[in-house]
Design a protein around this motif. Sequence first.
Motif: not given
Length: 399
Positions: A214-222, A295-304
Amino acid sequence: MKLLNDWLWKQEYWLPPGITWEDMAQITGSPSPLPRDLLLSLPLAVGFVAVRHVFERSVAAPLGRLLGVRDRLCLRVPPAPDLETFYIRHSRHPALNEVLSLARQSGLTQTQVQVWFRHRRNQDRPSNTKKFCEASWRFVFYLTAFSAGLASLIDTPWFWDQTECWRGYPQQPVERVHYWYYLTELSFYWSLLLCVSMDIKRKDFKQQMVHHFATIMLLGFSYCANYIRVGTLVMLIHDASDFLLEAAKMFNYAGWKKTCNTLFIVFAVVFLLTRLVVFPSKIISTTLISSMEVFQPFVGYYFFNALLLVLQALHVFWAWLILRMAYKFLFLGKLEKDERSDDESEEDEDEGEDEEEQVSWRKRRIILDSKLAMMTSSCVLNNLASQRANVCSTTPKAR
């Protein structure tokens, strides 16, 4: 391959509505965050593994001996090919019917087979020196990362006011120091995954793996979605308590119980404040609510936010373990060990407790037997004395 690449990097997934990758490329002041920047974390992770190996052998191990770390002595099991094969290929904890079958195959008794497996498991347990070296490495990294992160963030506006994380989002410049802060943390967590087969396996191994991924995905995506300002705060909050836990472990393995208990209390307070108060009230609150003003919600908002909630669930789980330890320390007067456990299984701990109970029972039994013997001897002496007195009293009358 091109279709997969185009689908993966669709701007609707990573950026708010109305923002394109071309807009991100026009960020002024510094280069825009690009996914390829994170590729450097993989060779850095290998470098972390090499540095850790050198550090543990040349620094941590001598430091452990200096502080008084002692390894417990384990009995070497006698050669038993049938038992060794079963131990490696099937199970380290054979059932009763399996024990009986192994006893017939090896020509040993049931008790001898059970004792052999218990000593064999103890033989595979990690030594205190290994655990001390692992805790030392993590302590050094977390302390360094927290100190560097705090120094790089304390003068930023979003450190004091989290709504500043969204000013001008997502077209925010990335400072070089924060890029390296990201890259260092990401490389460290990659190195933890690379060393998973060598590290000590604890009871919360599955939760740790979920946390690392989760940390790796969080860092990479963010980083790719330019959630970097929030990401730096998340890393700082996590590092704030981690180095205290590793320091407490180090002194625990060295036998410095009072120092360990003091550090554990400080760690518990910092952990509960940062993970159960600051993290949800400052970080999750601003990513879920305050960001919607920009900003309005988008896919990245929900995933993050889903990843942040996964981390928060793990915080609650670990907080429960910490509170259990605090209860034992405050109300039972002892802090036995990390509830996450450095041992590889609960069954071995139960066996150790059973052995301790048997030893204490033997001691109580010896004391009881000695008291009974003393009472018996005193009764015999009293009887003899009374009989002698009776004889002496009747002798004059007879005369």
